[in-house]
Design a protein around this motif. Structure first.
Motif, PDB file in Angstrom:
ATOM      1  N   ASN A  31       0.795  -0.953  -0.080  1.00 17.22           N
ATOM      2  CA  ASN A  31       0.030  -0.056  -0.090  1.00 17.22           C
ATOM      3  C   ASN A  31       0.672   1.300   0.009  1.00 17.22           C
ATOM      4  O   ASN A  31       1.185   1.704   1.021  1.00 17.22           O
ATOM      5  N   ILE A  32       1.345   1.734  -1.030  1.00 19.37           N
ATOM      6  CA  ILE A  32       2.159   2.569  -1.201  1.00 19.37           C
ATOM      7  C   ILE A  32       1.599   3.713  -2.309  1.00 19.37           C
ATOM      8  O   ILE A  32       0.980   3.299  -3.146  1.00 19.37           O
ATOM      9  N   ASP A  33       1.762   4.962  -2.212  1.00 21.75           N
ATOM     10  CA  ASP A  33       1.532   5.980  -3.352  1.00 21.75           C
ATOM     11  C   ASP A  33       2.619   6.022  -4.454  1.00 21.75           C
ATOM     12  O   ASP A  33       3.708   6.373  -4.089  1.00 21.75           O
ATOM     13  N   PRO A  34       2.392   5.638  -5.467  1.00 19.09           N
ATOM     14  CA  PRO A  34       3.214   5.849  -6.669  1.00 19.09           C
ATOM     15  C   PRO A  34       3.759   7.080  -6.923  1.00 19.09           C
ATOM     16  O   PRO A  34       4.894   7.243  -7.350  1.00 19.09           O
ATOM     17  N   ARG A  35       3.242   8.041  -6.481  1.00 20.49           N
ATOM     18  CA  ARG A  35       3.586   9.435  -6.788  1.00 20.49           C
ATOM     19  C   ARG A  35       4.946   9.683  -5.745  1.00 20.49           C
ATOM     20  O   ARG A  35       5.912  10.786  -5.744  1.00 20.49           O
ATOM     21  N   ASN A  36       5.129   8.993  -4.879  1.00 21.80           N
ATOM     22  CA  ASN A  36       6.092   8.936  -3.805  1.00 21.80           C
ATOM     23  C   ASN A  36       7.404   8.132  -4.079  1.00 21.80           C
ATOM     24  O   ASN A  36       8.054   7.620  -2.931  1.00 21.80           O
ATOM     25  N   CYS A  37       7.364   7.464  -5.115  1.00 18.48           N
ATOM     26  CA  CYS A  37       8.179   6.220  -5.278  1.00 18.48           C
ATOM     27  C   CYS A  37       9.203   6.584  -6.295  1.00 18.48           C
ATOM     28  O   CYS A  37       9.057   7.325  -7.241  1.00 18.48           O
ATOM     29  N   LEU A  38      10.347   5.763  -6.326  1.00 18.07           N
ATOM     30  CA  LEU A  38      11.650   5.962  -7.406  1.00 18.07           C
ATOM     31  C   LEU A  38      11.980   4.597  -7.451  1.00 18.07           C
ATOM     32  O   LEU A  38      12.140   3.888  -6.624  1.00 18.07           O
ATOM     33  N   LEU A  39      12.278   4.227  -8.817  1.00 16.88           N
ATOM     34  CA  LEU A  39      12.694   3.059  -8.988  1.00 16.88           C
ATOM     35  C   LEU A  39      14.359   3.232  -9.408  1.00 16.88           C
ATOM     36  O   LEU A  39      14.525   4.131 -10.332  1.00 16.88           O
ATOM     37  N   VAL A  40      15.164   2.555  -8.571  1.00 10.66           N
ATOM     38  CA  VAL A  40      16.548   2.641  -8.978  1.00 10.66           C
ATOM     39  C   VAL A  40      16.988   1.357  -9.419  1.00 10.66           C
ATOM     40  O   VAL A  40      16.917   0.429  -8.969  1.00 10.66           O
ATOM     41  N   THR A  41      17.581   1.510 -10.789  1.00  8.72           N
ATOM     42  CA  THR A  41      18.144   0.512 -11.529  1.00  8.72           C
ATOM     43  C   THR A  41      19.636   0.425 -11.299  1.00  8.72           C
ATOM     44  O   THR A  41      20.385   1.337 -11.240  1.00  8.72           O
ATOM     45  N   GLY A  42      20.129  -1.017 -11.832  1.00 10.08           N
ATOM     46  CA  GLY A  42      21.335  -1.016 -11.992  1.00 10.08           C
ATOM     47  C   GLY A  42      22.233  -1.466 -10.594  1.00 10.08           C
ATOM     48  O   GLY A  42      23.645  -1.217 -10.351  1.00 10.08           O
ATOM     49  N   VAL A  43      21.556  -1.848  -9.490  1.00 16.18           N
ATOM     50  CA  VAL A  43      22.021  -2.200  -8.479  1.00 16.18           C
ATOM     51  C   VAL A  43      22.678  -3.518  -8.408  1.00 16.18           C
ATOM     52  O   VAL A  43      21.995  -4.700  -8.829  1.00 16.18           O
TER      53      VAL A  43
END
Length: 73
Positions: free
Chosen positions: A2-14
């Motif tokens: 249950n998270i707000d997608p406007r408050n999310c960040l996807l970090v790639t390349g880890v």
């Protein structure tokens, strides 16, 4: 989840070698913008040979404020 997608960040390349427990502290210390981020999950992206990490921030993500992050290696 249950998270707000406007408050999310996807970090790639880890990189796969990065310990899961150290990802959040690395992100928090990398820039003031991410100092209150919380890792919500990660998934391995086979095509990239690295993880993508979903992070939640306390407020909506402003794309103009998102810094270029150093490699998580």
């Amino acid at each position: 989840m249950n998270i707000d997608p406007r408050n999310c960040l996807l970090v790639t390349g880890v990189l796969e070698a990065v310990n899961e427990g150290s990802i959040e502290p690395i992100l928090r210390s990398s820039t003031e913008y991410l100092c209150k981020c919380q890792m919500c999950g990660r998934i391995f992206v086979r095509e990239e040979g690295a993880f993508a990490v979903l992070c939640e921030l306390p407020s909506a993500v402003d794309p103009l404020q998102v810094p270029v992050l150093p490699n998580l290696s």
